[in-house]
Design an enzyme around this catalytic site. Structure first.
Site, mmCIF file in Angstrom:
data_model
loop_
_atom_site.group_PDB
_atom_site.id
_atom_site.type_symbol
_atom_site.label_atom_id
_atom_site.label_comp_id
_atom_site.label_asym_id
_atom_site.label_seq_id
_atom_site.Cartn_x
_atom_site.Cartn_y
_atom_site.Cartn_z
ATOM 1 N N ASP A 70 -0.656 3.423 19.071
ATOM 2 C CA ASP A 70 -1.295 3.459 17.765
ATOM 3 C C ASP A 70 -2.248 2.260 17.650
ATOM 4 O O ASP A 70 -2.016 1.205 18.251
ATOM 5 C CB ASP A 70 -0.216 3.380 16.686
ATOM 6 C CG ASP A 70 -0.735 3.633 15.291
ATOM 7 O OD1 ASP A 70 -0.579 4.757 14.793
ATOM 8 O OD2 ASP A 70 -1.292 2.689 14.682
ATOM 9 N N ASP A 83 -5.448 6.912 15.703
ATOM 10 C CA ASP A 83 -6.357 6.099 14.901
ATOM 11 C C ASP A 83 -7.155 5.125 15.767
ATOM 12 O O ASP A 83 -7.924 4.309 15.246
ATOM 13 C CB ASP A 83 -5.611 5.353 13.789
ATOM 14 C CG ASP A 83 -4.314 4.729 14.239
ATOM 15 O OD1 ASP A 83 -3.981 4.812 15.433
ATOM 16 O OD2 ASP A 83 -3.600 4.164 13.391
ATOM 17 N N HIS A 86 -2.519 0.305 15.200
ATOM 18 C CA HIS A 86 -1.831 -0.786 14.514
ATOM 19 C C HIS A 86 -0.564 -1.172 15.280
ATOM 20 O O HIS A 86 0.139 -0.315 15.815
ATOM 21 C CB HIS A 86 -1.470 -0.376 13.083
ATOM 22 C CG HIS A 86 -2.655 0.037 12.272
ATOM 23 N ND1 HIS A 86 -3.057 1.358 12.163
ATOM 24 C CD2 HIS A 86 -3.540 -0.683 11.561
ATOM 25 C CE1 HIS A 86 -4.142 1.426 11.395
ATOM 26 N NE2 HIS A 86 -4.456 0.199 11.023
ATOM 27 N N TYR A 107 -6.199 9.207 10.941
ATOM 28 C CA TYR A 107 -6.449 9.442 9.521
ATOM 29 C C TYR A 107 -7.839 9.999 9.244
ATOM 30 O O TYR A 107 -8.814 9.628 9.913
ATOM 31 C CB TYR A 107 -6.283 8.121 8.745
ATOM 32 C CG TYR A 107 -4.956 7.484 9.000
ATOM 33 C CD1 TYR A 107 -3.802 7.988 8.417
ATOM 34 C CD2 TYR A 107 -4.822 6.413 9.887
ATOM 35 C CE1 TYR A 107 -2.559 7.436 8.680
ATOM 36 C CE2 TYR A 107 -3.586 5.856 10.155
ATOM 37 C CZ TYR A 107 -2.457 6.373 9.542
ATOM 38 O OH TYR A 107 -1.234 5.833 9.810
ATOM 39 N N GLU A 163 0.810 -1.212 0.000
ATOM 40 C CA GLU A 163 0.000 0.000 0.000
ATOM 41 C C GLU A 163 0.843 1.262 0.000
ATOM 42 O O GLU A 163 0.346 2.344 -0.319
ATOM 43 C CB GLU A 163 -0.955 -0.017 1.208
ATOM 44 C CG GLU A 163 -0.455 0.639 2.478
ATOM 45 C CD GLU A 163 0.756 -0.056 3.119
ATOM 46 O OE1 GLU A 163 1.121 -1.151 2.704
ATOM 47 O OE2 GLU A 163 1.337 0.524 4.045
ATOM 48 N N HIS A 202 6.148 1.239 11.834
ATOM 49 C CA HIS A 202 6.133 0.012 11.027
ATOM 50 C C HIS A 202 7.482 -0.257 10.349
ATOM 51 O O HIS A 202 7.667 -1.332 9.768
ATOM 52 C CB HIS A 202 5.047 0.085 9.964
ATOM 53 C CG HIS A 202 3.656 0.077 10.513
ATOM 54 N ND1 HIS A 202 3.191 -0.905 11.360
ATOM 55 C CD2 HIS A 202 2.627 0.948 10.346
ATOM 56 C CE1 HIS A 202 1.937 -0.652 11.686
ATOM 57 N NE2 HIS A 202 1.568 0.474 11.085
#
Length: 341
Positions: free
Chosen positions: A195, A284, A197, A323, A117, A159
């Site tokens: 976060d 997020d 994620h 986001y 992505e 990440h």
């Protein structure tokens, strides 16, 4: 509280992201930093400072040299080979395939990426360096005796692994801040990733180290990106056994459940003996975030910041995700309000 911010984040302005089988406008875009900066100023945090320029000495302790070389040259190699779009990985060294860096840039993208992505664009590397500089400058501010600093990092970094990019991340800003604090004399440092994620990159970097404690609260990887790390049984390895703690949480998690997990993480960080803490701040976790499934409200972020303050530790906050909704600025400002008391 100093807010470390660089206009160079705007150099990272990708136009394409692979999402739902389509090339769409990226969720991670310059407006994110602009919304956040405006909101924290409105909340009274007006001490906005450009970061100092740092070299790669700290990053080279965390990322492999060949990976950093790849990031620096990927766009020019892509253009030199005649490609007209943005650089997106299409082929990956999966199970039972040879793990070697291809000479061809199309193959190299897949070798150094774990997710398709995230496109590389002309300004990606410069923006990633600027985000790292924000994190390192915030760590320097803490080392100078201040209790808190906010690095408005964009692109995010949690990440980014030892030799992999993806999830909009290229250089691991939070890991760089933690390493900087270690280099400046802190015997033990903690990284708390809040976060939505999982911070797979930060975990990868510190998994076998016993001087940095990593705790992450995130969507259960059976349901949420990055899918393949972040399970509760991942606890570190070798000398680092016991210095990783993951809290995979289910869909529709609200603040009561989420904050209980954070309280446990903070208790473990205290028991570890951390002398400073880096927070990978993603908002997020907000109830209306378009690519996440937790249910935190804007007021919850004030409570989150207050809990961080109660640890008594000096804190570097590095911006990660959040986001698509204007409240990302308010939510970040609320964390800083809580943290500043």
């Amino acid at each position: 509280m100093h807010i470390f911010y660089s206009e160079d984040h705007k150099l990272r302005d990708a136009k394409t992201e692979l999402f739902g089988g389509e090339l769409v406008a990226p969720f991670e875009a310059p407006f994110r930093a602009e919304w956040i900066l405006a909101a924290v100023k409105e909340a009274g945090f007006r001490d906005v400072v450009a970061p100092d320029h740092h070299g790669l000495d700290v990053a080279l302790k965390l990322h492999s040299p060949d990976y950093l070389d790849f990031l620096e040259t990927a766009w020019s190699r892509w253009v030199a080979d005649g490609y007209r779009g943005e650089a997106i990985a299409t082929c990956f060294p999966a199970r039972r395939m040879r793990q070697h860096p291809p000479r061809d840039i199309d193959g190299a993208l897949g070798y150094y990426s774990f997710a398709a992505e995230t496109a590389i664009t002309e300004g990606t590397y410069a923006a990633a360096r600027a985000a790292m500089d924000c994190a390192l400058s915030a760590a320097d501010h803490i080392h100078a005796g201040n209790r808190a600093a906010f690095a408005l990092c964009r692109p995010p970094g949690h990440h980014a692994a030892i030799d992999l990019y993806g999830g909009y991340s290229f250089i691991n800003n939070a890991a760089c801040a933690a390493q900087r604090l270690r280099d400046q004399g802190a015997a033990k440092v903690a990284v708390l990733d809040v976060d939505f994620h999982h911070g797979n990159g930060t975990q990868d970097i510190f998994y076998e180290r016993n001087d940095v404690y990593f705790a992450s609260l995130h969507g259960d990887p059976v349901d949420a990106f990055p899918y393949f790390l972040g399970f509760a049984d991942e606890e570190g390895a070798g000398e680092g056994l016991g210095t990783t703690k993951n809290y995979p949480l289910p869909r529709r998690t609200g603040y009561d459940v989420w904050s209980a997990a954070m309280a446990d993480a903070l208790a473990r960080i205290a028991a570890f003996g951390a002398e400073a803490m880096v927070v990978s701040l993603g908002v997020d976790t907000f109830e209306r975030d378009p690519i996440s499934f937790f249910r935190l409200t804007s007021d919850d972020y004030i409570r989150m910041g207050a809990a961080l303050k109660r640890t008594g530790l000096p804190v570097v906050v590095c911006m990660e995700g959040g986001y698509g909704v204007p409240e990302i600025g308010l939510n970040v400002a609320n964390v800083l309000k809580g943290l500043s008391g």
